[in-house]
Design a protein around this motif. Structure first.
Motif, short mmCIF file in Angstrom:
data_model
loop_
_atom_site.label_atom_id
_atom_site.label_comp_id
_atom_site.label_asym_id
_atom_site.label_seq_id
_atom_site.Cartn_x
_atom_site.Cartn_y
_atom_site.Cartn_z
N GLN A 1 -0.95 -5.47 0.97
CA GLN A 1 -0.03 -5.42 2.09
C GLN A 1 -0.32 -4.19 2.95
O GLN A 1 -0.33 -4.27 4.18
CB GLN A 1 1.40 -5.36 1.54
CG GLN A 1 2.46 -5.76 2.52
CD GLN A 1 3.85 -5.48 1.96
OE1 GLN A 1 4.04 -5.39 0.73
NE2 GLN A 1 4.81 -5.32 2.84
N THR A 2 -0.55 -3.05 2.29
CA THR A 2 -0.88 -1.82 3.02
C THR A 2 -2.16 -2.00 3.83
O THR A 2 -2.23 -1.62 4.99
CB THR A 2 -1.04 -0.65 2.03
OG1 THR A 2 0.17 -0.52 1.29
CG2 THR A 2 -1.33 0.65 2.76
N HIS A 11 -3.42 -4.77 4.96
CA HIS A 11 -3.16 -5.67 6.09
C HIS A 11 -2.38 -4.96 7.20
O HIS A 11 -2.62 -5.19 8.38
CB HIS A 11 -2.42 -6.93 5.62
CG HIS A 11 -3.35 -7.92 4.98
ND1 HIS A 11 -4.29 -8.63 5.70
CD2 HIS A 11 -3.52 -8.29 3.68
CE1 HIS A 11 -4.98 -9.41 4.87
NE2 HIS A 11 -4.54 -9.21 3.64
N ARG A 12 -1.47 -4.07 6.81
CA ARG A 12 -0.72 -3.33 7.84
C ARG A 12 -1.67 -2.42 8.62
O ARG A 12 -1.56 -2.30 9.85
CB ARG A 12 0.39 -2.49 7.19
CG ARG A 12 1.61 -3.34 6.82
CD ARG A 12 2.63 -2.53 6.07
NE ARG A 12 3.30 -1.55 6.90
CZ ARG A 12 3.96 -0.50 6.42
NH1 ARG A 12 4.05 -0.30 5.12
NH2 ARG A 12 4.55 0.35 7.24
N GLY A 23 -0.50 -6.42 -5.09
CA GLY A 23 0.32 -6.97 -4.00
C GLY A 23 0.59 -5.96 -2.91
O GLY A 23 0.32 -6.19 -1.73
N ARG A 24 1.09 -4.79 -3.33
CA ARG A 24 1.47 -3.80 -2.33
C ARG A 24 0.25 -3.17 -1.67
O ARG A 24 0.28 -2.83 -0.49
CB ARG A 24 2.32 -2.71 -2.99
CG ARG A 24 3.39 -2.22 -2.04
CD ARG A 24 4.26 -1.20 -2.69
NE ARG A 24 3.47 -0.07 -3.17
CZ ARG A 24 4.00 1.09 -3.53
NH1 ARG A 24 5.30 1.26 -3.48
NH2 ARG A 24 3.24 2.07 -3.95
N THR A 25 -0.81 -2.99 -2.44
CA THR A 25 -2.04 -2.43 -1.89
C THR A 25 -2.59 -3.33 -0.79
O THR A 25 -2.95 -2.86 0.29
CB THR A 25 -3.09 -2.28 -3.00
OG1 THR A 25 -2.51 -1.50 -4.05
CG2 THR A 25 -4.33 -1.58 -2.48
N ASP A 46 -3.63 -4.60 10.94
CA ASP A 46 -2.81 -5.03 12.08
C ASP A 46 -2.70 -3.94 13.14
O ASP A 46 -2.52 -4.22 14.32
CB ASP A 46 -1.41 -5.45 11.62
CG ASP A 46 -1.45 -6.74 10.81
OD1 ASP A 46 -2.49 -7.44 10.84
OD2 ASP A 46 -0.45 -7.05 10.12
#
Ligand code: C2E
Ligand code: MG
Ligand code: MG
Ligand code: MG
Length: 286
Positions: A161-162, A164-165, A157-159, A168
């Motif tokens: 998210q990282t 995707h950040r 999950g966190r990976t 972005d």
């Protein structure tokens, strides 16, 4: 009798184990000092686009000039650095140095930086990259982050998210060593990578194994359908390059184009290539 044998084995293995542990401990101590002593440096290896015969960017590869042992290969120290967490400060140095170097290259050349699983566990990764871009002035679009499936293997999950950040921000994300892991294919579904780097073992199978071509062709086709660039790694011969081109890969990286070179030799390499591009088609004259 058995006891004697047991003792014999014990005596035989102990000093050897001891020597290995000691070598590891020494490597760790040396590595802890290497950053402060400025013993690390970056070499850069270019990638060639097969449609344009232009160099598109370079991968940053760390080198360690050890005061006694000479050049130590990353294969020898990166795994230990990951294990003991030292990859976080070392990786930060790599990122900042690579962005600084690449900011001086002619646009739109990109720089690709390998980021390891342990770095993704650190909360500061995105902040650190933002800071490296800001300090160097390198546009985010000219930075690529290379990850292996080890990054996606850990708690996802966190990976994700990282990743995707980073995306972005405009940073590109590449899947390194594609095809060597357990489930490379499913990882392609979990994140929209910009680039697939086909592991060099498939490239060396190309000429030597009967099914070598089918695999490269399948990966190139997959990349095309997914809108991802496909780079063949470890291209060493003109024959490999011609066949890779025929199978539909978009880019190549390997000794045939250039070995990794020190940052200060890169300008000369780029100038040489501009004057006389590596022809990717058989018989083509630059
Ligand atoms: P990688 O990211 O897959 O890098 C490609 C490796 O293949 C490099 O080895 C490169 O020198 C080598 N290579 C390139 N072209 C050819 C070729 O035509 N033939 C052959 N036989 N080899 C070729 P290198 O520099 O020894 O790095 C090994 C690995 O160490 C890298 O594999 C990467 O996983 C890791 N690494 C290197 N630098 C860094 C870094 O700054 N951070 C992290 N986390 N890992 C790094
Ligand atoms: Mg890489
Ligand atoms: Mg690779
Ligand atoms: Mg590798």
């Amino acid at each position: 009798r058995a006891k004697l044998d047991g003792r014999g084995l014990f005596r035989f293995f102990e000093p050897e184990m001891d020597a290995r542990m000691q070598a590891r401990r020494q490597l760790e101590l040396d590595m802890r000092q290497a950053l402060a002593r400025r013993e690390f440096q970056l070499h850069y290896q270019p990638q060639l686009n097969l449609e344009t015969d232009q160099l598109t960017g370079c991968e940053a590869l760390i080198r360690w000039r050890h005061p006694e042992r000479g050049m130590v290969s990353p294969a020898e120290f990166i795994p230990l650095a990951e294990e003991i967490g030292l990859i976080v400060p070392i990786g930060e140095w790599v990122m900042r140095q690579a962005c600084r170097d690449a900011a001086g290259w002619p646009a739109p050349l990109t720089v690709a930086v390998n980021v390891s699983p342990a770095q993704f566990k650190s909360d500061r990764l995105v902040e650190m990259i933002v800071s490296a871009l800001a300090t160097s002035g390198l546009p985010a679009a000219r930075l690529e982050v290379e990850i292996t499936e080890g990054v996606l293997l850990q708690e996802s999950g966190r990976t994700l998210q990282t990743l995707h950040r980073l995306r972005d921000l405009g940073v590109r994300v590449s899947m390194d060593d594609f095809g060597t892991g357990y489930s490379s294919l499913s990882y392609l579904r979990s994140f929209p990578f910009d680039k697939i780097k086909i592991d060099r073992s498939f490239v060396s199978d190309l000429v030597s194994k009967p099914d070598g071509e089918a695999i490269i062709r399948a990966i190139a086709g997959l990349g095309k359908s997914l809108g991802m660039t496909t780079v063949a790694e470890g291209v060493e011969t003109a024959e490999q390059m011609h066949r890779i081109r025929a199978e539909g890969c978009t880019d190549v990286q390997g000794y045939l184009i250039s070995r990794p070179v020190p940052a200060e030799d890169l300008a000369a390499l780029l100038a040489r290539h501009r004057a006389r591009p590596t022809p990717s088609r058989p018989g083509a004259r630059p």
